[in-house]
Design a protein around this motif. Structure first.
Motif, PDB file in Angstrom:
ATOM      1  N   MET A  83       1.662  -0.391   0.389  1.00 36.27           N
ATOM      2  CA  MET A  83       2.494  -1.022  -0.643  1.00 36.27           C
ATOM      3  C   MET A  83       3.399  -2.060   0.004  1.00 36.27           C
ATOM      4  SD  MET A  83       4.681   1.050  -3.468  1.00 36.27           S
ATOM      5  CE  MET A  83       3.333   2.139  -3.814  1.00 36.27           C
ATOM      6  N   ASN A  84       3.699  -3.174  -0.678  1.00 34.93           N
ATOM      7  CA  ASN A  84       4.552  -4.215  -0.106  1.00 34.93           C
ATOM      8  C   ASN A  84       5.939  -3.669   0.160  1.00 34.93           C
ATOM      9  OD1 ASN A  84       2.371  -5.771  -0.504  1.00 34.93           O
ATOM     10  ND2 ASN A  84       3.311  -7.179  -1.957  1.00 34.93           N
ATOM     11  N   GLU A  85       6.560  -4.162   1.271  1.00 34.61           N
ATOM     12  CA  GLU A  85       7.852  -3.618   1.676  1.00 34.61           C
ATOM     13  C   GLU A  85       8.908  -3.862   0.599  1.00 34.61           C
ATOM     14  OE1 GLU A  85       8.664  -5.232   5.557  1.00 34.61           O
ATOM     15  OE2 GLU A  85       6.653  -4.670   6.208  1.00 34.61           O
ATOM     16  N   ALA A  86       8.948  -5.087   0.110  1.00 35.57           N
ATOM     17  CA  ALA A  86       9.959  -5.403  -0.907  1.00 35.57           C
ATOM     18  C   ALA A  86       9.446  -4.963  -2.272  1.00 35.57           C
ATOM     19  CB  ALA A  86      10.228  -6.901  -0.899  1.00 35.57           C
ATOM     20  N   HIS A  87       9.976  -3.855  -2.740  1.00 37.47           N
ATOM     21  CA  HIS A  87       9.561  -3.342  -4.056  1.00 37.47           C
ATOM     22  C   HIS A  87      10.293  -4.170  -5.108  1.00 37.47           C
ATOM     23  CE1 HIS A  87       7.132  -0.534  -5.849  1.00 37.47           C
ATOM     24  NE2 HIS A  87       7.837   0.571  -5.784  1.00 37.47           N
ATOM     25  N   MET A  88       9.566  -5.004  -5.838  1.00 42.54           N
ATOM     26  CA  MET A  88      10.231  -5.930  -6.754  1.00 42.54           C
ATOM     27  C   MET A  88      10.780  -5.201  -7.962  1.00 42.54           C
ATOM     28  SD  MET A  88       7.969  -9.327  -6.803  1.00 42.54           S
ATOM     29  CE  MET A  88       6.498  -8.463  -7.211  1.00 42.54           C
ATOM     30  N   THR A  89      12.029  -5.454  -8.266  1.00 44.73           N
ATOM     31  CA  THR A  89      12.630  -4.876  -9.466  1.00 44.73           C
ATOM     32  C   THR A  89      12.408  -5.829 -10.623  1.00 44.73           C
ATOM     33  OG1 THR A  89      14.723  -5.970  -9.077  1.00 44.73           O
ATOM     34  CG2 THR A  89      14.449  -3.803  -8.067  1.00 44.73           C
ATOM     35  N   GLU A 114       2.589  -9.321  -5.210  1.00 43.09           N
ATOM     36  CA  GLU A 114       2.567  -8.023  -5.902  1.00 43.09           C
ATOM     37  C   GLU A 114       1.175  -7.384  -5.822  1.00 43.09           C
ATOM     38  OE1 GLU A 114       4.297  -6.518 -10.186  1.00 43.09           O
ATOM     39  OE2 GLU A 114       2.959  -8.238 -10.211  1.00 43.09           O
ATOM     40  N   THR A 115       1.139  -6.053  -5.811  1.00 44.69           N
ATOM     41  CA  THR A 115      -0.141  -5.338  -5.867  1.00 44.69           C
ATOM     42  C   THR A 115      -0.224  -4.602  -7.201  1.00 44.69           C
ATOM     43  OG1 THR A 115      -0.104  -5.034  -3.478  1.00 44.69           O
ATOM     44  CG2 THR A 115      -1.626  -3.670  -4.702  1.00 44.69           C
ATOM     45  N   ASP A 129      -5.752  -0.005   4.756  1.00 46.49           N
ATOM     46  CA  ASP A 129      -4.610  -0.349   5.625  1.00 46.49           C
ATOM     47  C   ASP A 129      -4.778  -1.770   6.149  1.00 46.49           C
ATOM     48  OD1 ASP A 129      -3.413   2.082   5.286  1.00 46.49           O
ATOM     49  OD2 ASP A 129      -4.001   2.923   7.225  1.00 46.49           O
ATOM     50  N   HIS A 130      -6.016  -2.090   6.528  1.00 46.77           N
ATOM     51  CA  HIS A 130      -6.290  -3.415   7.058  1.00 46.77           C
ATOM     52  C   HIS A 130      -6.088  -4.485   5.982  1.00 46.77           C
ATOM     53  CE1 HIS A 130      -7.875  -6.050  10.103  1.00 46.77           C
ATOM     54  NE2 HIS A 130      -8.538  -6.668   9.149  1.00 46.77           N
ATOM     55  N   LEU A 131      -6.597  -4.201   4.788  1.00 46.42           N
ATOM     56  CA  LEU A 131      -6.439  -5.127   3.660  1.00 46.42           C
ATOM     57  C   LEU A 131      -4.953  -5.335   3.356  1.00 46.42           C
ATOM     58  CD1 LEU A 131      -7.551  -6.761   1.264  1.00 46.42           C
ATOM     59  CD2 LEU A 131      -7.760  -4.640  -0.002  1.00 46.42           C
ATOM     60  N   GLN A 132      -4.197  -4.231   3.387  1.00 47.75           N
ATOM     61  CA  GLN A 132      -2.759  -4.322   3.107  1.00 47.75           C
ATOM     62  C   GLN A 132      -2.040  -5.150   4.167  1.00 47.75           C
ATOM     63  OE1 GLN A 132      -0.951  -0.547   1.995  1.00 47.75           O
ATOM     64  NE2 GLN A 132       0.914  -1.116   3.069  1.00 47.75           N
ATOM     65  N   GLY A 133      -2.419  -4.934   5.431  1.00 44.89           N
ATOM     66  CA  GLY A 133      -1.803  -5.706   6.526  1.00 44.89           C
ATOM     67  C   GLY A 133      -2.079  -7.190   6.382  1.00 44.89           C
ATOM     68  N   GLY A 192       0.933 -13.031   2.435  1.00 46.26           N
ATOM     69  CA  GLY A 192       1.708 -13.081   1.185  1.00 46.26           C
ATOM     70  C   GLY A 192       0.830 -13.111  -0.050  1.00 46.26           C
ATOM     71  N   THR A 193      -0.371 -12.524   0.064  1.00 47.99           N
ATOM     72  CA  THR A 193      -1.343 -12.547  -1.040  1.00 47.99           C
ATOM     73  C   THR A 193      -1.050 -11.455  -2.065  1.00 47.99           C
ATOM     74  OG1 THR A 193      -3.023 -13.314   0.528  1.00 47.99           O
ATOM     75  CG2 THR A 193      -3.835 -12.415  -1.546  1.00 47.99           C
ATOM     76  N   ALA A 194      -1.135 -11.800  -3.337  1.00 46.74           N
ATOM     77  CA  ALA A 194      -1.068 -10.785  -4.403  1.00 46.74           C
ATOM     78  C   ALA A 194      -2.456 -10.151  -4.520  1.00 46.74           C
ATOM     79  CB  ALA A 194      -0.675 -11.428  -5.717  1.00 46.74           C
ATOM     80  N   VAL A 195      -2.505  -8.853  -4.886  1.00 46.27           N
ATOM     81  CA  VAL A 195      -3.782  -8.150  -4.985  1.00 46.27           C
ATOM     82  C   VAL A 195      -3.891  -7.475  -6.349  1.00 46.27           C
ATOM     83  CG1 VAL A 195      -5.267  -6.345  -3.989  1.00 46.27           C
ATOM     84  CG2 VAL A 195      -3.794  -7.692  -2.496  1.00 46.27           C
ATOM     85  N   VAL A 196      -5.065  -7.622  -6.986  1.00 49.22           N
ATOM     86  CA  VAL A 196      -5.374  -6.833  -8.184  1.00 49.22           C
ATOM     87  C   VAL A 196      -6.529  -5.900  -7.825  1.00 49.22           C
ATOM     88  CG1 VAL A 196      -6.217  -6.860 -10.563  1.00 49.22           C
ATOM     89  CG2 VAL A 196      -4.596  -8.608  -9.816  1.00 49.22           C
ATOM     90  N   PHE A 197      -6.247  -4.603  -7.778  1.00 49.99           N
ATOM     91  CA  PHE A 197      -7.278  -3.593  -7.538  1.00 49.99           C
ATOM     92  C   PHE A 197      -7.900  -3.197  -8.876  1.00 49.99           C
ATOM     93  CE2 PHE A 197      -4.947  -2.292  -3.588  1.00 49.99           C
ATOM     94  CZ  PHE A 197      -6.030  -2.368  -2.723  1.00 49.99           C
ATOM     95  N   ILE A 198      -9.218  -3.211  -8.952  1.00 54.99           N
ATOM     96  CA  ILE A 198      -9.910  -2.598 -10.100  1.00 54.99           C
ATOM     97  C   ILE A 198     -10.475  -1.295  -9.562  1.00 54.99           C
ATOM     98  CG2 ILE A 198     -11.812  -2.837 -11.743  1.00 54.99           C
ATOM     99  CD1 ILE A 198     -11.514  -5.940 -11.279  1.00 54.99           C
ATOM    100  N   THR A 199     -10.020  -0.171 -10.085  1.00 54.65           N
ATOM    101  CA  THR A 199     -10.413   1.095  -9.473  1.00 54.65           C
ATOM    102  C   THR A 199     -10.462   2.228 -10.490  1.00 54.65           C
ATOM    103  OG1 THR A 199      -9.877   2.666  -7.699  1.00 54.65           O
ATOM    104  CG2 THR A 199      -8.014   1.662  -8.835  1.00 54.65           C
TER     105      THR A 199
END
Length: 576
Positions: free
Chosen positions: A1-7, A48-49, A209-213, A219-226
């Motif tokens: 998860m990204n370090e800065a949790h956006m409020t 954002e993820t 983990d690699h994808l997250q790193g 600084g890429t946003a990710v949309v997971f379809i799962t």
């Protein structure tokens, strides 16, 4: 998860990267437009993820394919708006859309085997993506960038790997190559469609983990379809739940999964297997499975020797399998796929073989099914030694022992309708006449809770869950004592998976079936297995009851496997 949790407060001051409003998609069938998305609204912010979850056919992939104008067949956007960095994508010309795809919005498609061309080397395919995205021009420059892409994706010896073909890569390596291609142009948004559904938990964790790193670094946003709720809870900040072409719930992922509000989300969460789950049918009848019982003595066949409940049905002793692997100069070396494996499975019991890819699970299954000959050791089925069986003896054994394979797409003949598929074992073993075989097909469709009218349909007309039920029905056609299930639910979404597991548990109770269950999904093991054998590099390193393995694992390897389960320590609401 990204370090800065956006409020929500910070998001108010930030412009969304992707803004979808009232998106509707339809497919034209017989000149009629059949609407499959009914007005979708969501935003994705920079960095954002987001995870989109829901059962097969809920519209998850269709939504994101509509965003990048990759809808299959007659699909098209019929209404709504897709704003990308303030630019409207709906109605954008093909050439402009191709400039955005890959460079600004990357895609990691679902199935690495069908998305890498088997006749081209992996390097050629990465180079093609590098050229298409305008990342390099000269031959040498393109090659250097392609090697860099594969190294970034975490592949060792990338220069040598470039020459290899997809079949020479493991599932995890293929998935990494696709992630590398998806991230090659450092896009602002990456769409990852079921990026790890076919991978075992430890490889899955390494890949994620690699994808997250990489995405954090770029600084890429990710949309997971799962369909994996644990993965969604662990990896995404925001969750979007889809059902029948609508978004039924969205918000912070932990909050939704711990306290689901919508009835459908509650159903999804309660169907998800987790470490907190209990063995299906441990102390209660199942609500979802059909409760009819059937007279299974209808077909005239020879009586089988009766085996008392609890007697060993499969006895494996000191089993070994050695493959000769060719090397240069006509030499070869020995590879020990299985070494010294011993276990037994009693009548009416489920034994799960678990471990990473390449640990030897499927090799043991093939030897039990007599599809491979052991190099050493012995296998006894129903008290009968199988080593010397051939011809008629082996043919008769197949009536006792039937497989249900991993991939219902690959194991069902697309040219045979469902009735012919289920009837095939009866014809091969010359059981009954045409009328009794037809009656047996209907009986089996009832048993696996499929409507009888599906008998005349073909595999491509069925959903993944329906196909898997057909595979189970075919496995049961000869009334076997033992089913060997090789990753039989790994590719199914949670609701369908729960239905198939409930079905298997009910059939086991009604028919006294014995299961050898091969899987890499430990959360599923918790639901279906009585005992567990944990395999590592061809050896059984731990063997105990399911509760003992989960609550008090002895081996470090088993502890690592359990720790790698996505969302293992997240309390999902409304567990079984």
């Amino acid at each position: 998860m990204n370090e800065a949790h956006m409020t929500e407060a910070t998001q108010e001051f930030m412009q969304p990267l992707l803004s979808v409003r009232d998106l509707k998609v339809g497919f034209t069938v017989d000149r009629q437009v059949n609407e499959v998305l009914h007005g979708i609204d969501f935003d994705v912010y920079p960095g954002e993820t987001v995870a989109i979850v829901g059962e097969s056919g809920s519209g998850k992939s269709t939504t994101m394919h509509a965003v990048i104008n990759l809808l299959p067949g007659t699909g098209r956007v019929t209404a709504g708006s897709v704003q990308w960095g303030g630019r409207e994508l709906v109605g954008l010309g093909r050439r402009e859309m191709e400039r955005i795809r890959g460079r600004e919005i990357g895609l990691v498609p679902q199935d690495p085997m069908s998305n890498l061309n088997p006749v081209w080397s992996v390097g050629f395919q990465v180079e093609e993506a590098v050229r298409a995205n305008g990342l390099a021009t000269g031959k040498k420059e393109v090659r250097e960038r392609a090697i860099q892409v594969l190294e970034q994706a975490g592949l060792q010896n990338a220069a040598q790997r470039m020459k290899q073909f997809p079949h020479q890569f493991s599932g995890g390596m293929k998935q990494r190559a696709l992630i590398g291609i998806g991230l090659a142009a450092s896009p602002q948004l990456l769409i990852a469609d079921e990026p790890t559904s076919a991978l075992d938990v430890t490889v899955q964790r390494v890949v994620l983990d690699h994808l997250q790193g990489l995405t954090q670094q770029l600084g890429t946003a990710v949309v997971f379809i799962t369909h994996d709720l644990g993965l969604a809870a662990e990896r995404a900040e925001k969750l979007i739940v889809m059902y029948k072409g609508n978004i039924v719930e969205s918000g912070p992922s932990r909050e939704i999964l711990e306290r689901p509000q919508h009835p459908y989300t509650k159903r999804l969460v309660s169907a998800a297997p987790s470490l907190a789950s209990r063995r299906i049918g441990a102390d209660a009848e199942l609500p979802t499975a059909p409760t009819q019982t059937f007279d299974l003595s209808a077909l005239a066949d020879e009586p089988k020797p009766t085996v008392k409940h609890g007697e060993p049905m499969i006895e494996v002793s000191d089993l070994g399998k050695i493959y000769k692997i060719r090397k240069g100069n006509f030499g070869s070396e020995e590879f020990h796929a299985v070494a010294g494996a011993s276990f037994s499975v009693n009548r009416g019991e489920t034994l799960a073989l678990v471990g990473e890819s390449g640990s030897g699970k499927s090799t043991i299954a093939k030897m039990v099914l007599q599809l491979e000959k052991p190099s050493s050791g012995s296998i006894r089925i129903g008290g009968q030694e199988t080593a010397d069986l051939s011809g008629r003896g082996l043919f008769d054994l197949r009536r006792t022992l039937q497989p249900v394979f991993q991939d219902p797409y690959g194991s069902l003949d697309p040219l045979n309708n469902i009735a012919s598929t289920i009837m095939e074992p009866l014809k091969i073993h010359d059981v009954g006449d045409a009328a009794s075989r037809k009656a047996r097909v209907y009986e089996l469709l009832d048993q696996v809770a499929l409507p009888r009218e599906l008998a005349t349909r073909y595999p491509n007309e069925l959903s993944g869950g329906q196909r898997q039920r057909v595979a189970v029905a075919r496995g049961l056609a000869l009334k076997p004592d033992i089913l060997v299930l090789d990753e039989a639910v790994s590719a199914l979404d949670v609701l369908v998976q729960a239905q198939i597991l409930d079905l298997l548990a009910q059939l086991q109770r009604e028919l006294g079936l014995t299961y050898l269950f091969i899987t890499h999904d430990l959360a599923v093991v918790r639901l279906i297995a009585d005992r567990v054998c944990v395999m590592q590099q061809g050896r059984i390193v731990e063997q105990a009851t399911t509760d003992e393995v989960f609550e008090n694992p002895q081996e470090e390897y088993t502890k690592n496997l359990l720790a790698a389960i996505p969302g293992a320590h997240i309390e999902l609401g409304q567990q079984r």
